[in-house]
Design a protein around this motif. Sequence first.
Motif, short mmCIF file in Angstrom:
data_model
loop_
_atom_site.label_atom_id
_atom_site.label_comp_id
_atom_site.label_asym_id
_atom_site.label_seq_id
_atom_site.Cartn_x
_atom_site.Cartn_y
_atom_site.Cartn_z
N GLU A 158 -12.36 1.54 -0.51
CA GLU A 158 -11.55 2.33 -1.43
C GLU A 158 -10.45 1.49 -2.04
OE1 GLU A 158 -10.29 5.84 0.75
OE2 GLU A 158 -11.94 6.88 -0.24
N LEU A 159 -10.10 1.81 -3.27
CA LEU A 159 -9.00 1.14 -3.95
C LEU A 159 -7.89 2.14 -4.20
CD1 LEU A 159 -10.89 -0.72 -6.80
CD2 LEU A 159 -10.08 -1.68 -4.66
N GLY A 214 -16.31 -6.47 4.55
CA GLY A 214 -14.93 -6.94 4.49
C GLY A 214 -14.23 -6.43 3.25
N TRP A 215 -15.00 -6.08 2.23
CA TRP A 215 -14.37 -5.47 1.06
C TRP A 215 -14.00 -4.04 1.41
CZ3 TRP A 215 -17.16 -6.65 -4.20
CH2 TRP A 215 -17.04 -8.03 -4.48
N ALA A 216 -12.78 -3.65 1.03
CA ALA A 216 -12.38 -2.26 1.29
C ALA A 216 -13.26 -1.35 0.46
CB ALA A 216 -10.92 -2.06 0.89
N ARG A 222 -14.19 2.23 -4.67
CA ARG A 222 -13.98 1.08 -5.56
C ARG A 222 -14.91 1.10 -6.75
NH1 ARG A 222 -13.57 -3.41 -2.60
NH2 ARG A 222 -13.55 -4.67 -4.46
N PRO A 225 0.81 -1.22 0.00
CA PRO A 225 0.00 0.00 0.00
C PRO A 225 0.84 1.27 0.00
CG PRO A 225 -0.83 -1.54 1.61
CD PRO A 225 0.43 -2.13 1.08
N LYS A 264 -6.35 7.21 -3.11
CA LYS A 264 -7.34 6.13 -3.17
C LYS A 264 -8.66 6.71 -3.63
CE LYS A 264 -6.08 2.86 0.38
NZ LYS A 264 -6.62 2.14 1.52
N ASP A 294 -1.93 -6.73 1.29
CA ASP A 294 -2.71 -5.52 1.50
C ASP A 294 -3.53 -5.61 2.77
OD1 ASP A 294 -1.93 -4.32 -0.89
OD2 ASP A 294 -3.28 -5.63 -1.96
N THR A 331 -12.62 -12.10 8.70
CA THR A 331 -12.05 -12.26 7.34
C THR A 331 -11.06 -11.15 7.07
OG1 THR A 331 -13.89 -10.98 6.48
CG2 THR A 331 -14.08 -13.38 6.40
N ALA A 332 -10.08 -11.43 6.29
CA ALA A 332 -9.08 -10.41 5.94
C ALA A 332 -9.71 -9.36 5.04
CB ALA A 332 -7.91 -11.08 5.23
N VAL A 333 -9.34 -8.10 5.21
CA VAL A 333 -9.85 -7.02 4.35
C VAL A 333 -9.00 -6.98 3.09
CG1 VAL A 333 -10.21 -4.55 4.13
CG2 VAL A 333 -10.63 -5.67 6.30
N VAL A 334 -9.64 -7.14 1.95
CA VAL A 334 -8.87 -7.15 0.70
C VAL A 334 -9.38 -6.06 -0.23
CG1 VAL A 334 -8.23 -9.56 0.72
CG2 VAL A 334 -10.42 -8.90 -0.19
N GLU A 335 -8.52 -5.53 -1.05
CA GLU A 335 -8.93 -4.50 -2.00
C GLU A 335 -9.77 -5.13 -3.09
OE1 GLU A 335 -6.15 -0.74 -2.21
OE2 GLU A 335 -5.33 -2.43 -3.27
N SER A 336 -9.40 -6.29 -3.50
CA SER A 336 -10.17 -7.02 -4.50
C SER A 336 -9.82 -8.45 -4.20
CB SER A 336 -9.72 -6.60 -5.90
OG SER A 336 -8.34 -6.73 -5.99
N TYR A 340 -5.22 0.65 -9.93
CA TYR A 340 -6.54 0.31 -10.45
C TYR A 340 -7.15 1.37 -11.35
CZ TYR A 340 -6.03 -3.55 -7.30
OH TYR A 340 -5.54 -4.66 -6.68
N SER A 351 -6.52 1.51 7.51
CA SER A 351 -6.49 2.49 6.41
C SER A 351 -7.01 3.85 6.81
CB SER A 351 -7.31 1.97 5.23
OG SER A 351 -8.65 1.84 5.65
N ALA A 405 -2.57 -3.67 6.16
CA ALA A 405 -2.47 -2.21 6.00
C ALA A 405 -3.85 -1.62 5.80
CB ALA A 405 -1.57 -1.87 4.83
N ASP A 406 -4.72 -2.34 5.09
CA ASP A 406 -6.03 -1.76 4.82
C ASP A 406 -6.91 -1.74 6.05
OD1 ASP A 406 -6.17 -0.76 2.25
OD2 ASP A 406 -6.03 -2.77 1.46
#
Lengths: 316, 363, 197
Positions: B95-96, B91-93, A96, A74, A93, C2, C29-34, B101, C9, C5-6
């Motif tokens: 922001e990317l 659980g999905w961030a 998404r 990151p 950022k 990731d 669950t782990a936080v993932v960007e995708s 991206y 964030s 760190a996320d």
Amino acid sequence: MSTDNTDMAESSDPKETKQLSSGDEAKRSMLDKVKETGGALKDRAKEEAKDYKDPQETQLWKSIFRVSHDRSDPRNRSLAILSNVFLHLHPAKINRDAVRYPFTWGMGGITFYLFIVLTFTGVLLMFYYHPTKVDAFRDILYLEHDVPFGKLLRNMHRWAAHLMVITTWLHMFRVVLTGSYKKPREFNWCVGVVLLVLTLLLSFTGYLLPDDQLGFWAVTVGTNMARATPMLGHEGPFGPQLGLTAYNDVRFGLLGGSIVDSNALLRSYIWHCIGIPLVASIFMAVHFWRIRKDGGISGPAPVVLESEIKAVAKKK
Amino acid sequence: MQRFINKWTLLVLAVLIVGVWALNVSDWHQLWTISSAPDNIPIVAMLFLVPFFTWMGIRQAIANDRLIDELEADPKLAKTHHRKVEPWRPGWARELHVWPYLVRIEFLATVIVTVVLFVWSITLNAPLEEPANPNLTMNPSKAPWYFLGLQEMLVYFDPWIAGVVMPSIIMVGLMVFPYVDSNPLGNGYYTLKQRRFALWMFGAGFLMWIVLIVIGTFIRGPGWIWFWPGQTWDHNAVVFDKNVDLHDMIAATSVGKLLPAWALSANPGKFIFGMIVVTGFYIVGALFFHWLMTVDFKKIRLRPLRLFPKNEFEQKLLARTSLLQYLTFQFFAVSVLLALPVKLILRLALTIKYVWVTPWFNI
Amino acid sequence: MDSQADQLSAPSVGTPARTVPAAKPATPTAVVESSSDPPVNKMRRRMVWASVAGSLTVFFLMFVRFFLPRSILEPSSIFRIGSPNDYALGVDTKWQQQYRIWVTRTSDRLFVIYARCTHLGCTPDWKASENKFKCPCHGSGYDSEGINFEGPAPRPMDRAKVALDAEGQIVVDIGTLYEWPKGEKSEFDDDGAFIRV
């Protein structure tokens, strides 16, 4: 070094004696010395060469490229944007969903890219164009036939201009469809309208530059409308009463004369190459700045239900 | 009535109209010449690009509207749903990172645009006509396509109105758009049902601009005479201008003959007549837009006659609109969105030239 | 990579790296960007960068080539200056303004000197009273036949190609010049460097 020779030293002049009597041995030790130093240098060179095995770890590379793009952590990803002068307009950022193409259509960015293409191709074209009545038309023919890639460049400039008008309109259309002109982005919308007008004016001034029939009559008709403006044109209402003639009205000011001739060509050239691009650059800077300051790309935003908007106090 | 107006009937109607036109085309070559002229390629491109992107936007609007309906029906769901049609799991961030991206999409767009430009520039040549000759004008002498709208307006309005006043009103009207829009919904997402009126207004303006350009490109021929697409452009065609000013037209009718001569043919009668016509137009126009703003189309009936059923949602929006916003909107809507098509029809179909003649300006 | 760190964030990027606290927040669950990033595809990255570099190189070459046009518009280097009988013995300066040449006639020859100082390219002056050409820029001096004898000039002034056409007119071509470089053979006696009179 001198210690080696003390054994050899004999009478009066030690140096001279060295050279005369112990020639061979002196030479041999000189050779050894050279070999030794050579060997030491070679080893040292080999050691130091190890440092250059990976070019991306050298001082030269690291002084230019401060952020490694190979690493995907990151910190690096954020720094790739924040420490890059060309990219730092972007936030580090974004949401998404804003990355999805169907939301923005990318038209704003494409318009800006086309502006850069037009500037670059335009500057190159300027190397072969004289803005005079004698040369202008001939220069276009020269560009098309005698300049390597001249035809390609001229075509690119023209078609990028048309494409830019299209993408500006599509961008505007998208902003309306997504309501991205609403509070707090109203002012940025107005800046955008000004940019649209400037884009059209750039097209208009550029049109005259080849000095062909197409451009000449387009400008004639366009500026003739100016002479009928009230109070500013010598054929408009109240114009003659204010003392306006064909030689001092707004049309005269635009053309630098009463006819579309060499002055009009030069003025068109300067507006097209310097005047309007400078103004447009300033407005673009404001436009991009306001995008960030107004909260970044507007969406896709979460939907709001009618029941959730703040009620307005009932009027009588 | 609503049962019959759906997308299939519209499609059949469109096919019929195109079919009737195609059968009457006498000169396909003329159509091809116009469409393939390098300077007209952008318009042909727009005829594909605009519907494509409109479809892309409407598709998302319909999806959002469906979500809105769902959420309005179920308040509990409305409290927990993440409020977007795009997928998201806890659980999905949210922001990317822009790098990579977003930046890679921008890079791809840059590459595609560059390739398109190169291919376009290699295959089509920019036009270059004969050197400028002040003593000879080509026929027809047309502005570039994005200015054809303006050039077409010159048929209906005086030069400075078409060239200075109308563009200024359009520009200021565009700038005013966000300020007269008092609807807080739809800020940042596609929707049709929450912003029906604003979208119709902008869409009407956009459509009119495109129509004017299409007329200017495909229909206006030598002498700026009207040729239907597929008609050969006859450079010797002569059209007699039988356009008459409105006050003269009224004066020639039986009603007009009853009035004294000065009322319609001389100043100040002419001036007052024109003023009444234009003021009347603004009032009728304002009423029309008010009706558009507040009517519920689904509830219109012919039997029994119900033409003005009010839409609850739009009424609420109207309550949020200040008087200044309302009047500003009405001025620009009538002056641009209504005046242009009305003037078009008056001139082309009813051969009326000016509706208001004064010593200083004509409208 | 990731994930952790996320989870942290919230603060801005400017904060220094911190150690991960022992207790993680609620979500198991782990936080993932995708979906988790596939392993870095170095080959693909190299392909992309290579294509970018290749295209930019091609564009650069096109850019450079663009500056060298295939033809230029300049006045012709070939012209006529009358017949040999129009010229008396000595140096004639009548064509200096128009063509940048002097016509010199000796007892047996007529030749054309190109009026460019061989030092740095200025146009010298003919000083009739002193019977020499003198360059005002740095003082190079040439005799009445253009041979340098003083100053920084490295060699005599060049001579233009001359010929007689069918009507007996002198045809000069300043595109072809005859030199006498220092220490080398003189070209002034070659065919075309002079006309015999």
